[in-house]
Design a protein around this motif. Sequence first.
Motif, PDB file in Angstrom:
ATOM      1  N   MET A   1      31.599  28.363  13.236  1.00  0.00           N
ATOM      2  CA  MET A   1      31.461  29.522  14.134  1.00  0.00           C
ATOM      3  C   MET A   1      31.564  30.405  15.138  1.00  0.00           C
ATOM      4  SD  MET A   1      28.817  30.659  11.363  1.00  0.00           S
ATOM      5  CE  MET A   1      27.087  29.545  10.388  1.00  0.00           C
ATOM      6  N   LYS A   2      31.900  29.539  15.952  1.00  0.00           N
ATOM      7  CA  LYS A   2      32.786  30.393  16.911  1.00  0.00           C
ATOM      8  C   LYS A   2      33.849  30.041  16.859  1.00  0.00           C
ATOM      9  CE  LYS A   2      28.994  27.302  20.207  1.00  0.00           C
ATOM     10  NZ  LYS A   2      28.470  28.963  19.931  1.00  0.00           N
ATOM     11  N   GLY A   3      35.087  30.768  17.464  1.00  0.00           N
ATOM     12  CA  GLY A   3      36.428  31.162  17.410  1.00  0.00           C
ATOM     13  C   GLY A   3      36.889  32.393  17.256  1.00  0.00           C
ATOM     14  N   CYS A 221      34.897  34.800  23.199  1.00  0.00           N
ATOM     15  CA  CYS A 221      34.489  34.521  22.724  1.00  0.00           C
ATOM     16  C   CYS A 221      34.005  33.608  21.593  1.00  0.00           C
ATOM     17  CB  CYS A 221      35.585  35.689  21.281  1.00  0.00           C
ATOM     18  SG  CYS A 221      37.319  34.200  21.271  1.00  0.00           S
ATOM     19  N   TYR A 222      34.747  31.928  22.689  1.00  0.00           N
ATOM     20  CA  TYR A 222      34.935  31.196  22.332  1.00  0.00           C
ATOM     21  C   TYR A 222      33.222  30.530  22.672  1.00  0.00           C
ATOM     22  CZ  TYR A 222      35.941  30.421  26.893  1.00  0.00           C
ATOM     23  OH  TYR A 222      35.599  29.966  28.254  1.00  0.00           O
ATOM     24  N   CYS A 223      32.440  31.483  22.725  1.00  0.00           N
ATOM     25  CA  CYS A 223      30.955  31.213  23.164  1.00  0.00           C
ATOM     26  C   CYS A 223      29.846  31.310  22.400  1.00  0.00           C
ATOM     27  CB  CYS A 223      30.429  31.802  24.313  1.00  0.00           C
ATOM     28  SG  CYS A 223      31.155  30.424  25.773  1.00  0.00           S
ATOM     29  N   VAL A 224      30.128  32.560  21.709  1.00  0.00           N
ATOM     30  CA  VAL A 224      28.804  33.537  20.595  1.00  0.00           C
ATOM     31  C   VAL A 224      29.895  33.080  18.550  1.00  0.00           C
ATOM     32  CG1 VAL A 224      29.662  35.625  19.976  1.00  0.00           C
ATOM     33  CG2 VAL A 224      30.389  36.010  21.948  1.00  0.00           C
ATOM     34  N   ASP A 225      28.861  33.352  18.323  1.00  0.00           N
ATOM     35  CA  ASP A 225      28.396  33.267  17.364  1.00  0.00           C
ATOM     36  C   ASP A 225      28.470  33.833  16.103  1.00  0.00           C
ATOM     37  OD1 ASP A 225      26.514  30.038  18.270  1.00  0.00           O
ATOM     38  OD2 ASP A 225      28.234  29.585  16.662  1.00  0.00           O
ATOM     39  N   ALA A 226      28.387  35.417  16.800  1.00  0.00           N
ATOM     40  CA  ALA A 226      27.851  36.512  16.021  1.00  0.00           C
ATOM     41  C   ALA A 226      28.120  37.648  16.779  1.00  0.00           C
ATOM     42  CB  ALA A 226      26.248  36.433  15.393  1.00  0.00           C
ATOM     43  N   VAL A 227      27.778  38.743  16.599  1.00  0.00           N
ATOM     44  CA  VAL A 227      28.160  40.091  17.666  1.00  0.00           C
ATOM     45  C   VAL A 227      27.339  41.186  16.434  1.00  0.00           C
ATOM     46  CG1 VAL A 227      29.670  41.981  18.420  1.00  0.00           C
ATOM     47  CG2 VAL A 227      29.967  39.414  18.372  1.00  0.00           C
TER      48      VAL A 227
END
Length: 306
Positions: A1-3, A221-227
């Motif tokens: 997911m992250k990345g 962004c490497y902490c985030v799964d969805a925006v």
Amino acid sequence: MKGNHDKEMSLKDAVGKFLSDGGSFSFGGIGAREPVAVAHEIIRQKKKDLTFITATTLDSSNILLGAGCIKRLEMAYSWIGVVGSGLNLRRAVEKGIPRKVEVVDYSNFAASCRFLAGAMNIPYMPLRSLLGSDIPKYNKDIIITNDPYSGDKLALVPAANPDVAFIHVQKADVLGNCQIWGILANDVNIARAAKRLVITCEEIVPTSEIRKNPNATAIPCYCVDAVAKVPFGSHPLFVAGCYWSDIPFRRNFMMDDSTQEGFEKWLDEWVYGVKDFNEYLGKIGRDRLQKLVEMELDNYKIPELR
């Protein structure tokens, strides 16, 4: 997911995918920039038996408590503030209405240090300040021990690693790089402590705009799964540089919230009675929202870089 890839999705899909019944979650912001739209969606999807981990959360925690979504509340402060009291918390604790809630108390500093420990991937944080209070007497998760070096007393608080966190920001790109203006609260640590992270934002901007001011990227962004793009996602609270707090709306809410019946009527009108948060905003009225924007821009503007 992250990345490093496009993570944009709807708020409805993000809540449905990342928050499960019986799970734990946290919100970003403090007195402002709270993800109120997320709280509405959690209620609309009838999520239940949740553990809410926070230092301080205002309106959004109060409506989640009144809707019966929260089973356990680990917190320092859950109230409305300024315009009135958090009566949904009071009814839940004193009378079990609409359900009994287990409350686990911390100080604001201790609750914040729990997120710091979670972000550092260590199991607990040693503190001195709690030793001067009665909080350890009533919170069995706090362990009093001796410093192995000096022998002095210490209070250990467990790390907080919620299953999912929701943080509302002013600007993000589709990768999840987030820029925040105004108070950061615990957001930088919550973003790194949570197992999953959903960002809601006032505006999705190109990555090239993020790169113009890289030091403002509080959450990478490497902490985030969805925006999810959710304009006015903190209404009726304020977001620095975007819109001011809708105080009359909050005062009217307090009058409805004086009884459980009144609160449920409010839920029927403002949460269950609309399709989504965008329809809620339409019910608020675009002229009224624009006035809140003008009031905030008279107070503070996000600096423009050229």
